[in-house]
Design a protein around this motif. Structure first.
Motif, PDB file in Angstrom:
ATOM      1  N   LEU A   4       0.835  -1.191   0.000  1.00  0.00           N
ATOM      2  CA  LEU A   4       0.000   0.000   0.000  1.00  0.00           C
ATOM      3  C   LEU A   4       0.874   1.246   0.000  1.00  0.00           C
ATOM      4  O   LEU A   4       1.977   1.248   0.543  1.00  0.00           O
ATOM      5  N   TYR A   5       0.332   2.295  -0.590  1.00  0.00           N
ATOM      6  CA  TYR A   5       0.990   3.592  -0.622  1.00  0.00           C
ATOM      7  C   TYR A   5       0.061   4.626  -0.029  1.00  0.00           C
ATOM      8  O   TYR A   5      -1.134   4.626  -0.297  1.00  0.00           O
ATOM      9  N   ARG A   6       0.631   5.501   0.787  1.00  0.00           N
ATOM     10  CA  ARG A   6      -0.129   6.650   1.277  1.00  0.00           C
ATOM     11  C   ARG A   6       0.042   7.727   0.221  1.00  0.00           C
ATOM     12  O   ARG A   6       1.173   8.094  -0.143  1.00  0.00           O
ATOM     13  N   PHE A  61      -5.948  12.536   1.813  1.00  0.00           N
ATOM     14  CA  PHE A  61      -5.031  11.407   1.806  1.00  0.00           C
ATOM     15  C   PHE A  61      -5.804  10.107   1.722  1.00  0.00           C
ATOM     16  O   PHE A  61      -6.976  10.019   2.101  1.00  0.00           O
ATOM     17  N   THR A  62      -5.138   9.132   1.144  1.00  0.00           N
ATOM     18  CA  THR A  62      -5.718   7.818   0.945  1.00  0.00           C
ATOM     19  C   THR A  62      -4.608   6.780   0.955  1.00  0.00           C
ATOM     20  O   THR A  62      -3.435   7.133   0.790  1.00  0.00           O
ATOM     21  N   GLU A  67      -1.322   0.326  -8.567  1.00  0.00           N
ATOM     22  CA  GLU A  67      -2.085   0.680  -9.768  1.00  0.00           C
ATOM     23  C   GLU A  67      -2.941   1.930  -9.542  1.00  0.00           C
ATOM     24  O   GLU A  67      -2.969   2.837 -10.366  1.00  0.00           O
ATOM     25  N   ALA A  68      -3.600   2.015  -8.402  1.00  0.00           N
ATOM     26  CA  ALA A  68      -4.402   3.199  -8.082  1.00  0.00           C
ATOM     27  C   ALA A  68      -3.510   4.416  -7.865  1.00  0.00           C
ATOM     28  O   ALA A  68      -3.861   5.531  -8.265  1.00  0.00           O
ATOM     29  N   PHE A  91       2.201  13.707  -2.929  1.00  0.00           N
ATOM     30  CA  PHE A  91       3.256  12.962  -2.263  1.00  0.00           C
ATOM     31  C   PHE A  91       2.848  11.501  -2.128  1.00  0.00           C
ATOM     32  O   PHE A  91       1.676  11.201  -1.898  1.00  0.00           O
ATOM     33  N   PHE A  92       3.822  10.610  -2.261  1.00  0.00           N
ATOM     34  CA  PHE A  92       3.611   9.183  -2.080  1.00  0.00           C
ATOM     35  C   PHE A  92       4.580   8.679  -1.017  1.00  0.00           C
ATOM     36  O   PHE A  92       5.750   9.037  -1.021  1.00  0.00           O
ATOM     37  N   THR A  93       4.087   7.803  -0.149  1.00  0.00           N
ATOM     38  CA  THR A  93       4.922   7.154   0.842  1.00  0.00           C
ATOM     39  C   THR A  93       4.497   5.693   0.912  1.00  0.00           C
ATOM     40  O   THR A  93       3.298   5.400   0.939  1.00  0.00           O
ATOM     41  N   LYS A  94       5.459   4.789   0.934  1.00  0.00           N
ATOM     42  CA  LYS A  94       5.121   3.383   1.086  1.00  0.00           C
ATOM     43  C   LYS A  94       4.592   3.195   2.513  1.00  0.00           C
ATOM     44  O   LYS A  94       5.208   3.642   3.476  1.00  0.00           O
ATOM     45  N   ALA A  95       3.444   2.547   2.624  1.00  0.00           N
ATOM     46  CA  ALA A  95       2.804   2.350   3.930  1.00  0.00           C
ATOM     47  C   ALA A  95       3.179   0.981   4.496  1.00  0.00           C
ATOM     48  O   ALA A  95       3.365   0.024   3.747  1.00  0.00           O
ATOM     49  N   GLU A  96       3.287   0.918   5.807  1.00  0.00           N
ATOM     50  CA  GLU A  96       3.575  -0.344   6.491  1.00  0.00           C
ATOM     51  C   GLU A  96       2.389  -0.765   7.312  1.00  0.00           C
ATOM     52  O   GLU A  96       1.815   0.057   8.042  1.00  0.00           O
TER      53      GLU A  96
END
Length: 99
Positions: A4-6, A61-62, A67-68, A91-96
């Motif tokens: 997932l990405y924030r 934010f989501t 893909e999205a 902005f994109f951040t990889k979510a944990e």
């Protein structure tokens, strides 16, 4: 579970509806949180919602799969082309997932 990405969008309120409508059209299952009135200072100007700096921003934010996230990037690029003088940041951040 997929990565997932924030995704965080900070933008002038004037394009809020354009962005949310396009997100909902392109990604019908999108779930997001929207903070409608945000003050701050960007590269070009301040946004304070007062008589000196009357404009305001919003933050959306989501959390989405890759893909999205790529679709959102294209949506924001299109909105930036349509409204080149509005401040729109993405902005994109990889979510944990810590569960």
């Amino acid at each position: 579970m997929a990565e997932l990405y924030r995704v965080e969008i900070i933008s002038n309120q004037s394009v809020q509806e354009d962005i949310t409508e396009r997100l909902e059209q392109e990604i019908p299952s999108v779930q997001y949180t929207l903070i409608p009135e945000v003050q701050g200072r960007g590269i070009r100007t301040k946004k304070s919602g007062d008589t000196v700096w009357p404009e305001m921003n919003f933050v959306l934010f989501t959390y989405v799969e890759l893909e999205a996230a790529q679709k959102i990037k294209k949506i924001i690029e299109t909105v930036k082309e349509q409204f080149p003088h509005e401040g729109i940041s993405l902005f994109f951040t990889k979510a944990e997932d810590l569960s």
